[in-house]
Motif scaffolding. Structure first.
Motif, PDB file in Angstrom:
ATOM      1  N   LEU A  18       0.916  -1.164  -0.159  1.00 20.84           N
ATOM      2  CA  LEU A  18       0.023  -0.121   0.107  1.00 20.84           C
ATOM      3  C   LEU A  18       0.865   1.320   0.052  1.00 20.84           C
ATOM      4  O   LEU A  18       0.435   2.137  -0.704  1.00 20.84           O
ATOM      5  N   MET A  19       2.228   1.335   0.897  1.00 17.02           N
ATOM      6  CA  MET A  19       2.770   2.271   0.933  1.00 17.02           C
ATOM      7  C   MET A  19       3.469   2.381  -0.614  1.00 17.02           C
ATOM      8  O   MET A  19       3.556   3.575  -1.238  1.00 17.02           O
ATOM      9  N   TRP A  20       3.965   1.513  -1.384  1.00 17.07           N
ATOM     10  CA  TRP A  20       4.322   1.567  -2.618  1.00 17.07           C
ATOM     11  C   TRP A  20       3.521   1.906  -3.564  1.00 17.07           C
ATOM     12  O   TRP A  20       3.644   3.003  -4.585  1.00 17.07           O
ATOM     13  N   ARG A  21       2.110   1.632  -3.388  1.00 22.11           N
ATOM     14  CA  ARG A  21       1.181   2.172  -4.606  1.00 22.11           C
ATOM     15  C   ARG A  21       0.660   3.479  -4.128  1.00 22.11           C
ATOM     16  O   ARG A  21       0.195   4.382  -4.951  1.00 22.11           O
ATOM     17  N   ASN A  22       0.726   3.794  -3.005  1.00 25.59           N
ATOM     18  CA  ASN A  22       0.391   5.342  -2.565  1.00 25.59           C
ATOM     19  C   ASN A  22       1.371   6.521  -3.035  1.00 25.59           C
ATOM     20  O   ASN A  22       1.166   7.479  -3.392  1.00 25.59           O
ATOM     21  N   SER A  23       2.757   5.803  -3.691  1.00 24.02           N
ATOM     22  CA  SER A  23       3.754   6.691  -3.987  1.00 24.02           C
ATOM     23  C   SER A  23       3.126   6.905  -5.551  1.00 24.02           C
ATOM     24  O   SER A  23       3.633   7.838  -6.275  1.00 24.02           O
ATOM     25  N   LYS A  24       2.748   5.996  -6.158  1.00 26.21           N
ATOM     26  CA  LYS A  24       2.253   5.980  -7.488  1.00 26.21           C
ATOM     27  C   LYS A  24       0.798   6.616  -7.972  1.00 26.21           C
ATOM     28  O   LYS A  24       0.558   7.232  -8.875  1.00 26.21           O
ATOM     29  N   VAL A  25      -0.152   6.428  -6.915  1.00 28.49           N
ATOM     30  CA  VAL A  25      -1.528   6.747  -7.113  1.00 28.49           C
ATOM     31  C   VAL A  25      -1.911   7.753  -5.777  1.00 28.49           C
ATOM     32  O   VAL A  25      -1.697   7.252  -4.779  1.00 28.49           O
ATOM     33  N   MET A  26      -2.079   8.973  -6.059  1.00 26.05           N
ATOM     34  CA  MET A  26      -2.470   9.726  -4.928  1.00 26.05           C
ATOM     35  C   MET A  26      -3.749   9.573  -4.183  1.00 26.05           C
ATOM     36  O   MET A  26      -3.629   9.959  -2.920  1.00 26.05           O
ATOM     37  N   ASN A  27      -4.531   8.750  -4.790  1.00 29.62           N
ATOM     38  CA  ASN A  27      -5.877   8.598  -3.883  1.00 29.62           C
ATOM     39  C   ASN A  27      -5.781   7.482  -3.249  1.00 29.62           C
ATOM     40  O   ASN A  27      -6.697   6.981  -2.419  1.00 29.62           O
ATOM     41  N   ILE A  28      -4.465   6.513  -3.206  1.00 29.24           N
ATOM     42  CA  ILE A  28      -4.539   5.103  -2.491  1.00 29.24           C
ATOM     43  C   ILE A  28      -4.349   5.607  -1.122  1.00 29.24           C
ATOM     44  O   ILE A  28      -3.599   6.640  -0.735  1.00 29.24           O
ATOM     45  N   VAL A  29      -5.251   4.949  -0.011  1.00 30.99           N
ATOM     46  CA  VAL A  29      -4.951   5.168   1.492  1.00 30.99           C
ATOM     47  C   VAL A  29      -4.382   4.250   1.848  1.00 30.99           C
ATOM     48  O   VAL A  29      -4.432   3.017   1.555  1.00 30.99           O
ATOM     49  N   SER A  30      -3.162   4.494   2.514  1.00 33.16           N
ATOM     50  CA  SER A  30      -2.236   3.485   3.256  1.00 33.16           C
ATOM     51  C   SER A  30      -2.516   3.752   4.756  1.00 33.16           C
ATOM     52  O   SER A  30      -2.255   4.559   5.362  1.00 33.16           O
ATOM     53  N   TYR A  31      -2.913   2.678   5.213  1.00 31.96           N
ATOM     54  CA  TYR A  31      -3.183   2.326   6.299  1.00 31.96           C
ATOM     55  C   TYR A  31      -1.844   2.101   7.147  1.00 31.96           C
ATOM     56  O   TYR A  31      -0.780   1.621   6.715  1.00 31.96           O
ATOM     57  N   SER A  32      -1.785   2.372   8.445  1.00 27.77           N
ATOM     58  CA  SER A  32      -0.533   2.013   9.250  1.00 27.77           C
ATOM     59  C   SER A  32      -0.372   0.758   9.495  1.00 27.77           C
ATOM     60  O   SER A  32      -1.149  -0.151   9.448  1.00 27.77           O
ATOM     61  N   PHE A  33       0.962   0.190   9.867  1.00 33.99           N
ATOM     62  CA  PHE A  33       1.204  -1.213  10.243  1.00 33.99           C
ATOM     63  C   PHE A  33       0.330  -1.810  11.234  1.00 33.99           C
ATOM     64  O   PHE A  33      -0.282  -2.915  11.136  1.00 33.99           O
ATOM     65  N   LEU A  34       0.296  -0.992  12.246  1.00 36.20           N
ATOM     66  CA  LEU A  34      -0.285  -1.336  13.588  1.00 36.20           C
ATOM     67  C   LEU A  34      -1.980  -1.530  13.226  1.00 36.20           C
ATOM     68  O   LEU A  34      -2.493  -2.638  13.694  1.00 36.20           O
ATOM     69  N   GLU A  35      -2.515  -0.678  12.282  1.00 31.17           N
ATOM     70  CA  GLU A  35      -3.909  -0.832  11.926  1.00 31.17           C
ATOM     71  C   GLU A  35      -4.172  -2.309  11.128  1.00 31.17           C
ATOM     72  O   GLU A  35      -5.168  -3.085  11.387  1.00 31.17           O
ATOM     73  N   ILE A  36      -3.311  -2.528  10.128  1.00 32.06           N
ATOM     74  CA  ILE A  36      -3.452  -3.743   9.373  1.00 32.06           C
ATOM     75  C   ILE A  36      -3.424  -4.832  10.324  1.00 32.06           C
ATOM     76  O   ILE A  36      -3.948  -6.002  10.187  1.00 32.06           O
ATOM     77  N   VAL A  37      -2.319  -5.005  11.356  1.00 28.51           N
ATOM     78  CA  VAL A  37      -2.000  -6.030  12.171  1.00 28.51           C
ATOM     79  C   VAL A  37      -3.190  -6.309  12.947  1.00 28.51           C
ATOM     80  O   VAL A  37      -3.715  -7.256  13.315  1.00 28.51           O
ATOM     81  N   CYS A  38      -3.982  -5.153  13.369  1.00 23.90           N
ATOM     82  CA  CYS A  38      -5.291  -5.244  14.176  1.00 23.90           C
ATOM     83  C   CYS A  38      -6.432  -5.740  13.505  1.00 23.90           C
ATOM     84  O   CYS A  38      -7.095  -6.711  14.038  1.00 23.90           O
ATOM     85  N   VAL A  39      -6.527  -5.302  12.254  1.00 22.60           N
ATOM     86  CA  VAL A  39      -7.513  -5.986  11.319  1.00 22.60           C
ATOM     87  C   VAL A  39      -7.400  -7.524  11.182  1.00 22.60           C
ATOM     88  O   VAL A  39      -8.343  -8.415  11.313  1.00 22.60           O
ATOM     89  N   TYR A  40      -6.177  -7.921  10.843  1.00 22.52           N
ATOM     90  CA  TYR A  40      -5.759  -9.456  10.753  1.00 22.52           C
ATOM     91  C   TYR A  40      -5.960 -10.156  11.964  1.00 22.52           C
ATOM     92  O   TYR A  40      -6.551 -11.306  12.128  1.00 22.52           O
ATOM     93  N   GLY A  41      -5.648  -9.612  13.235  1.00 21.20           N
ATOM     94  CA  GLY A  41      -5.391 -10.269  14.303  1.00 21.20           C
ATOM     95  C   GLY A  41      -7.291 -10.510  14.790  1.00 21.20           C
ATOM     96  O   GLY A  41      -7.583 -11.844  15.255  1.00 21.20           O
ATOM     97  N   TYR A  42      -7.947  -9.534  14.719  1.00 22.93           N
ATOM     98  CA  TYR A  42      -9.329  -9.566  15.034  1.00 22.93           C
ATOM     99  C   TYR A  42     -10.033 -10.330  14.126  1.00 22.93           C
ATOM    100  O   TYR A  42     -10.993 -10.985  14.563  1.00 22.93           O
ATOM    101  N   SER A  43      -9.523 -10.748  12.728  1.00 28.26           N
ATOM    102  CA  SER A  43     -10.447 -11.378  11.863  1.00 28.26           C
ATOM    103  C   SER A  43     -10.222 -12.622  12.082  1.00 28.26           C
ATOM    104  O   SER A  43     -11.103 -13.703  11.839  1.00 28.26           O
ATOM    105  N   LEU A  44      -9.270 -13.030  12.791  1.00 25.71           N
ATOM    106  CA  LEU A  44      -9.001 -14.564  13.290  1.00 25.71           C
ATOM    107  C   LEU A  44      -9.867 -15.092  14.275  1.00 25.71           C
ATOM    108  O   LEU A  44      -9.910 -16.422  14.532  1.00 25.71           O
ATOM    109  N   PHE A  45     -10.392 -14.289  15.010  1.00 23.97           N
ATOM    110  CA  PHE A  45     -11.262 -14.701  16.227  1.00 23.97           C
ATOM    111  C   PHE A  45     -12.187 -15.835  15.925  1.00 23.97           C
ATOM    112  O   PHE A  45     -12.558 -16.685  16.616  1.00 23.97           O
ATOM    113  N   ILE A  46     -13.010 -15.613  14.638  1.00 27.69           N
ATOM    114  CA  ILE A  46     -14.119 -16.493  14.275  1.00 27.69           C
ATOM    115  C   ILE A  46     -13.537 -17.844  14.263  1.00 27.69           C
ATOM    116  O   ILE A  46     -14.214 -18.947  14.360  1.00 27.69           O
ATOM    117  N   TYR A  47     -12.278 -18.228  13.956  1.00 31.38           N
ATOM    118  CA  TYR A  47     -11.695 -19.623  13.840  1.00 31.38           C
ATOM    119  C   TYR A  47     -11.688 -20.284  15.275  1.00 31.38           C
ATOM    120  O   TYR A  47     -11.285 -21.327  15.239  1.00 31.38           O
TER     121      TYR A  47
END
Length: 298
Positions: A175-204
């Protein structure tokens, strides 16, 4: 009426003071005026954020100014209460269509407490449930001797924690790499992405417990159901971030996210619960004429 008397005395002492009347029209701030001019962008602002919200978050983030080698720096990542964690778990289990998980739950206070303990619980749940499943499948066979497989804990821990950290790291870099090429790309922080993946595993976690049921149809139905819930959280979170990119790249990114998520679930089911039965060595029975007879067992 003492307040009116005080105000009259102040005006008498300073007749040049500026007064404000409630009848005067209130000036609309520029930010609100811009929102009124573009009502169609309200959904995009909610999903991707506006400049004003980003500035507010940056000002709020100035509190986390401790050096990264100090304990106080990492303490901020675990500064959540039980209600916040439960609310984020419910948001990952019951995703709301059209709502961004990061903006709705994570952006105000991203944490590592929930993802860490969700992954730890999932590791032990898969390892214990896999051992119990193997025990119940072979229960009653005279040649079977139950031996706990403690190595499954280390294998599950390596797999799950590697997925919960390395995949978000790769996605954040992309996302950081694409953000440097396309201005409208929103780059989440690494901590936010880890949060999303961590909480998405709860259903398992409850899914792994139900995998003990020795029925292939039931297990695969549970896999598909869990993938639909957790995968929808990932899609609704990361699709708004890449949808302004090239169409093929955006679709390929989301498809890769879902593919890796499916490989984790199917791999855990295949290795810990559907592993092929090991052949038990057949006993060797000696005979009187010096030859040996090998009995075949299954």
């Amino acid at each position: 009426f003492s307040e009116f008397d005080d105000a009259a005395n102040l005006l008498a002492a300073n007749p040049d003071a500026t007064t404000i009347s409630i009848d005067e029209p209130v000036e609309i701030p520029k930010s609100q005026h811009s929102h009124l001019q573009e009502p169609g962008r309200e959904e995009d602002d909610e999903l991707l954020g506006t400049d004003d919200s980003d500035k507010t978050e940056l000002l709020a983030g100035q509190k986390k100014s401790a050096p990264f080698w100090t304990f106080e720096y990492y303490q901020t990542f675990f500064d959540v209460d039980t209600y916040q964690v439960l609310d984020r778990i419910k948001g990952s289990v019951f995703p709301v269509p059209g709502k961004n998980f990061v903006r709705l739950y994570i952006r105000s206070n991203p944490d590592l407490y929930g993802p860490f303990w969700i992954c730890a619980t999932l590791v032990f749940t898969i390892a214990v449930s896999g051992n119990l499943s193997n025990f119940f499948i072979h229960l009653g066979k005279p040649t079977y001797h139950y031996v706990p497989e403690f190595r499954k804990v280390s294998i599950a821990a390596t797999t799950i924690y590697a997925y919960a950290w390395l995949v978000p790291l790769a996605l954040w870099g992309f996302l950081m790499w694409r953000n440097s090429k396309v201005m409208n790309i929103v780059s989440y922080s690494f901590l936010e992405i880890v949060c999303v993946y961590g909480y998405s595993l709860f259903i398992y976690i409850p899914t792994a417990v139900l995998w003990i049921i020795p029925q292939q149809v039931v297990r695969w139905v549970l896999v598909v159901f869990s993938l639909c819930l957790s995968g929808s959280v990932l899609v609704m979170t990361f699709w708004p971030a890449v949808r302004d990119d090239n169409r093929r790249i955006a679709v390929a990114t989301v498809a890769t996210i879902l593919l890796l998520h499916a490989l984790l679930a199917v791999g855990c089911l295949a290795y810990f619960f559907d592993a092929p039965e090991l052949d038990i060595p057949a006993p060797i029975i000696p005979t009187q004429n010096g030859t040996t007879v090998i009995t075949k067992s299954h």
